[in-house]
Each structure stands twice: as C-alpha cells, then as structure tokens.
Design a protein around this motif. Structure first.
Motif, short mmCIF file in Angstrom:
data_model
loop_
_atom_site.label_atom_id
_atom_site.label_comp_id
_atom_site.label_asym_id
_atom_site.label_seq_id
_atom_site.Cartn_x
_atom_site.Cartn_y
_atom_site.Cartn_z
N TYR A 238 0.83 -1.21 0.00
CA TYR A 238 0.00 0.00 0.00
C TYR A 238 0.87 1.26 0.00
O TYR A 238 0.54 2.25 -0.65
N ILE A 239 1.97 1.21 0.72
CA ILE A 239 2.90 2.35 0.72
C ILE A 239 3.50 2.54 -0.67
O ILE A 239 3.58 3.66 -1.19
N ALA A 240 3.91 1.43 -1.27
CA ALA A 240 4.49 1.49 -2.62
C ALA A 240 3.44 1.99 -3.62
O ALA A 240 3.78 2.73 -4.56
N PHE A 241 2.20 1.60 -3.43
CA PHE A 241 1.10 2.07 -4.29
C PHE A 241 0.95 3.58 -4.19
O PHE A 241 0.88 4.29 -5.21
N PHE A 242 0.93 4.11 -2.98
CA PHE A 242 0.80 5.56 -2.82
C PHE A 242 1.98 6.28 -3.44
O PHE A 242 1.83 7.33 -4.08
N ASN A 243 3.16 5.72 -3.30
CA ASN A 243 4.35 6.34 -3.90
C ASN A 243 4.23 6.39 -5.42
O ASN A 243 4.57 7.39 -6.06
N GLU A 244 3.72 5.30 -6.01
CA GLU A 244 3.57 5.26 -7.46
C GLU A 244 2.55 6.29 -7.93
O GLU A 244 2.76 6.97 -8.94
N GLN A 320 -4.66 14.46 0.76
CA GLN A 320 -6.01 13.95 1.02
C GLN A 320 -6.08 12.45 0.71
O GLN A 320 -6.75 11.69 1.44
N LEU A 321 -5.41 12.02 -0.34
CA LEU A 321 -5.38 10.59 -0.65
C LEU A 321 -4.63 9.83 0.44
O LEU A 321 -5.03 8.73 0.85
N ALA A 322 -3.54 10.43 0.93
CA ALA A 322 -2.77 9.80 2.01
C ALA A 322 -3.64 9.61 3.25
O ALA A 322 -3.57 8.58 3.93
N ASN A 323 -4.47 10.60 3.55
CA ASN A 323 -5.37 10.49 4.70
C ASN A 323 -6.32 9.32 4.54
O ASN A 323 -6.67 8.63 5.51
N ALA A 324 -6.77 9.08 3.31
CA ALA A 324 -7.68 7.96 3.05
C ALA A 324 -6.95 6.63 3.20
O ALA A 324 -7.45 5.70 3.86
N LEU A 325 -5.77 6.52 2.61
CA LEU A 325 -5.03 5.26 2.66
C LEU A 325 -4.45 4.97 4.04
O LEU A 325 -4.07 3.83 4.34
N PRO A 334 5.90 6.81 6.64
CA PRO A 334 6.20 6.53 5.23
C PRO A 334 5.36 7.38 4.28
O PRO A 334 5.84 7.75 3.20
N LEU A 335 4.13 7.69 4.67
CA LEU A 335 3.29 8.55 3.83
C LEU A 335 3.88 9.96 3.76
O LEU A 335 3.95 10.56 2.69
N GLN A 336 4.31 10.47 4.91
CA GLN A 336 4.90 11.81 4.93
C GLN A 336 6.19 11.85 4.11
O GLN A 336 6.48 12.84 3.43
N ALA A 337 6.97 10.78 4.18
CA ALA A 337 8.21 10.73 3.40
C ALA A 337 7.93 10.82 1.90
O ALA A 337 8.67 11.47 1.15
#
Length: 520
Positions: A238-244, A320-325, A334-337
């Motif tokens: 999921y972290i890798a997905f958000f990064n992509e 906003q997407l990070a808040n959802a995930l 990791p999201l903040q990074a």
C-alpha cells in the motif's frame, strides 16, 4: 461490431444493491448499475482513428448503426451492464461528500493487444450521483473535451483519451455563465477511454465513511489490475502504491507546466489514480506567460488552481489521498516521506524540464539563476509562452543581439519592449548566449531537441471556440482540421502556419476564449 469484453470493475468490486435510478447516498459500494438515456436523434460527428484501432475496431464498425447506438447510449452492448462510479472529493479545498459519476456512464471494459480499456460516455443521462443535474452535456463542452484529450495525448501528456463525438439530437438547458440567462444548447455525448477512471475521490469517500472493508477491496483491486508489479496486498504494498500514484501525479503536472496547460479545476474527484489528465472542463493553455492565470470563472477570485499553483495543488490532493489510505497503512511516517519526496521531486523535475526547454544538456551551476531571470522577464510584458519557447530554438549564441527580434512575435505589445524591459531582455540573451557556448551539441541538434519538448501548436481556447461556433451552425470541418493539426504538435506543418499565432485581440474577452465556467 465485435469487442473483446473483459469487465473487471463490476465483477471484482461491490455493487449498489438498489437498481432504481434515484438520487441517493450509496454506501458500501463502488458503483451503481444504470441505463443510459435514449436520445432523440443521435448523429456521429467525429471518431479518433487511433483510439478506434486501439480497441480492435474497424472502419466498417465506425459506419455501423450499432456503433452509433452504443456510443450514444441508445443500445447496450450484449452481455454488459452500464454503471456509474461512486466517489467523493474536496472541491476548492472543501470536503463535498459524495459526488460520483453524475454525468458519466461507464459502458464496459475491453482488452486488445494486451491493453485494457474502460469505455465511458459523458453526457448520456442522469445517475444516482447526478444530485440536482440532468446528467447531460452540451456540444460546446463536448467539442472541447474531445479535441483536448487527443491533443494532450499527442503532446506526450498522460491523459484519458476520446473515442467519439456525437450529437444526441436533444436540446439541453444551460446557464453558461451562471448569470441567470439559461438557454437551450445542442446536446452531445463524448465517448471517453482510459485504462481506468478511478479517482482520488473513489478512495476518499470510503475512508470518510469509515468503510475500511470496501476501501481495502478497492485498493487491492486497483493494485492487482493496474499496479501488479507491486505485489500482493500488504502494508508495504500500500505504501508502494501511494508512492507510485504520487510519482505519476508529479510527472503529469510537470508535463502540464511544460506545455502551459492549466486544468482549471483540480478538485480531488478530478484527480486520476493512474496519473492521467481527467475531466476536461474549464481548462486552457497559457496565452501570455502568467503564473497567476486560471481559466475557471469559478476560481477567478481566489485563483486556487492558477498555473503557478498546480504543483502545490497536486501535493495538497495527495495529502487527502494519504489520509484515506492511512486507514490501511496506519503509519504516518512513510506517507509523509513520500509527500516530502513529491516536493523535492517537483523541484528537480521542473528544473530538468526547463533546462530541456532551453536546450541545455551540460550541467551548469548558474542554470537556476538564468531560468529564474527568464521567468521574471516573461512577466515584464504579455509574452506568448508557446511562441516564445518555439522560436527560441532559432537563437544563435553567435548573435545575442538578435535575440529580441527572434522572439518578437511572442510579444502582445511589442512597443512596450523598450527602455528597462528591453535592457533586461538583452542582458538575458547575452547570458543565454554565453551559457550555450558551454554546450557541446551543435545548434542544429539543440534546435531539434528543443522543438521536441516545445510544441508549435496547442489547443488555444479561441481555436476551440471557432470550432464550436461552426459546429453550432452544423459545420464540423474545423473540428476535423484541428483534430488533425494537433496530432503533430511538434511538427512545423507550414500549411497550418495560420494557427501558430497569438490569441487574436477579438478573443481576449470573448466568452469561451479566455475564461470558462464549469457549465457543460
């Protein structure tokens, strides 16, 4: 007409159990089944040959009655069930709750040559997500979307595509300027195509409702079908997905900045999870280089979505997407990074993009200063962005004194280029010439590379409006002319030189030629 139907969205994701087409809040579901509206007298105006071929269709299909009926919603393709997607979103910074496909209906998914495409109609009737609207679209906005999505593709900007443009034969009431003067316009339908039409808001609505189960189902579906290289579901995946998603969003916006495109309404429901430009509403290309310009009348006061703020809005939307995930990841760090990396990445990619536009290959510590000085100069007097950068490739480091004359066609008021303004420009060309002498590539090679990233032809709003005006009179030749012109935006096309000009003065304040509303 035969298509290789490979539906995944409706088979792998939860559906709204209610089948009646009434406005409502749809919970614990990703979509609702709907039936497109029957139209009075559908008429096909244009098709994209490239997109046609990508779907495995033929010229014979394009002329068939079945094709016309399917892409105008008058006939449902065998063994398929049209649907509208459920999503929410932040609109102009405020959470709007459930939004969804209020004017779009998804028909089916197709696989051809190992590529997956979702086919969607825009303007084919109301859905449970239409709120107080009619779910229809007018010719004016449909021409703009049809031409722009294909133009963006050929510019090399990630985008949804367009398959067809058709009249519905119905009259649609619209208040174009939101000033109380509603009038009937010609109804139209655009058939849009993309690997997926999932948006940031598709995930947001589920998170906002605390529906972690459906959120996980949707996220797993998205990764499995569109990011399979990331692996099986896990926190790391999921972290890798958000990064992509962040990286794709970044690339898209850098490309917007490169060609001078302003989306106009970067709400989170208009942000593609695949990093595609989606929902062509009140968009525009910069005429003069202006960080503060927005094409959207609704945004004219606060200018949230102005050209210079698009990178920041991309980051805000990703937050906003990070808040959802976060509901799936439960770890802020990791999201903040990744979000921090977006900011750093934009600075680096934007700098590289500007260096390419200026023809630089060799590294130079003073390039940032030179770029900053250029951007300041471009704001001194109205200067057409497209013409400036395209003609700049003709500049020779051997003749810096000729710089202004080479780019003079880009100035809207050439008489203002005197005194201090002229001095600043001449100083910049002297510095630019000195910098170019450090390059090892020949001027011919540099010109070729610059012209490959600086388009000669873009879809200026006045060009679209001319095509719309003709279309309103039943003349569709200009739609075809612009469609073909914009297939080769980086080519010289001397036969089309009439389109390589600044916005005409008559178009400066004409409705549809400068700013636009969201009314479509």
């Amino acid at each position: 007409m035969k298509l290789n139907i490979k539906d995944t969205f409706t088979k792998q994701l939860p559906a709204d159990p209610k089948l009646e087409n009434t406005r409502r809040q749809v919970e614990n579901a990703c979509f609702s089944f709907v039936t497109p509206k029957q139209t009075a007298k559908p008429e096909l105006l244009h098709v994209s040959p490239e997109m046609f071929d990508s779907l495995g269709l033929t010229d014979t299909d394009a002329k068939s009655d079945t094709f016309l009926k399917v892409i105008t919603g008058n006939e449902v393709y065998p063994k398929t069930k049209p649907f509208a997607m459920c999503y929410g979103g932040h609109q102009f910074g405020n959470w709007a709750g459930q939004l969804g496909d209020g004017r779009a209906i998804n028909l089916f998914e197709v696989e051809h040559n190992n590529k997956h495409w979702a086919i969607q109609l825009k303007g084919s009737g109301e859905t449970p997500y239409s709120r107080t609207a009619d779910g229809l679209a007018v010719l004016r906005s449909s021409v703009r979307e049809y031409l722009c999505s294909e133009a963006m593709f050929h510019l090399g900007v990630p985008t949804t595509r367009a398959l067809s443009l058709a009249l519905s034969g119905d009259q649609v009431m619209r208040d174009m300027l939101y000033d109380g003067n509603a009038a009937y316009e010609k109804g139209a339908i655009v058939s849009r195509v993309a690997p997926s039409f999932l948006r940031f808001g598709s995930f947001q609505i589920l998170a906002a409702r605390g529906d972690t189960e459906t959120l996980k189902t949707l996220t797993d579906y998205t990764i499995s079908n569109f990011f399979p290289e990331l692996g099986k579901p896990s926190k790391e995946t999921y972290i890798a997905f958000f990064n992509e998603v962040a990286q794709r969003t970044l690339k898209m916006i850098v490309d917007w900045q490169r060609v001078g495109f302003v989306h106009g309404v970067m709400n989170t429901d208009n942000m593609s999870i695949l990093g595609l430009t989606i929902d062509y509403g009140p968009y525009g290309w910069l005429e003069d280089f202006n960080y503060g310009w927005t094409p959207n009348t609704t945004d004219s006061q606060h200018k949230r979505y102005r050209y210079g703020n698009q990178p920041n809005m991309g980051l805000w939307n990703l937050y906003q997407l990070a808040n959802a995930l976060y509901l799936l990841i439960e770890d802020v760090e990791p999201l903040q990074a990744i979000l921090d990396g977006y900011q750093t990445g934009f600075d680096e990619q934007s700098f590289a993009m500007m260096r390419n536009k200026l023809g630089f290959e060799e590294e130079d510590e003073n390039d940032k200063i030179l770029i900053q000085q250029l951007e300041e100069n471009l704001h001194l007097t109205e200067t057409d962005m497209t013409i400036f950068f395209r003609n700049l490739s003709d500049f020779s480091e051997e003749n810096p004194s000729e710089g202004i004359s080479i780019i003079k066609d880009a100035f809207y008021h050439l008489n203002e280029v005197e005194g201090e303004i002229e001095t600043k420009w001449q100083a910049w060309f002297e510095a630019y010439a000195k910098r170019l002498k450090d390059e090892t590539a020949s001027s011919e090679v540099r010109k070729t590379k610059m012209n490959a990233v600086n388009p000669k032809y873009v879809l200026r709003n006045y060009m679209s409006q001319l095509a719309i005006d003709d279309a309103d009179k039943g003349d569709y030749k200009l739609i075809d002319e612009l469609f073909n012109l914009l297939k080769k935006p980086y080519s010289e096309q001397p036969e089309n030189e009439k389109w390589f000009v600044k916005r005409p003065e008559w178009a400066r304040h004409k409705v549809g030629c400068s700013m636009l509303s969201c009314s479509s």
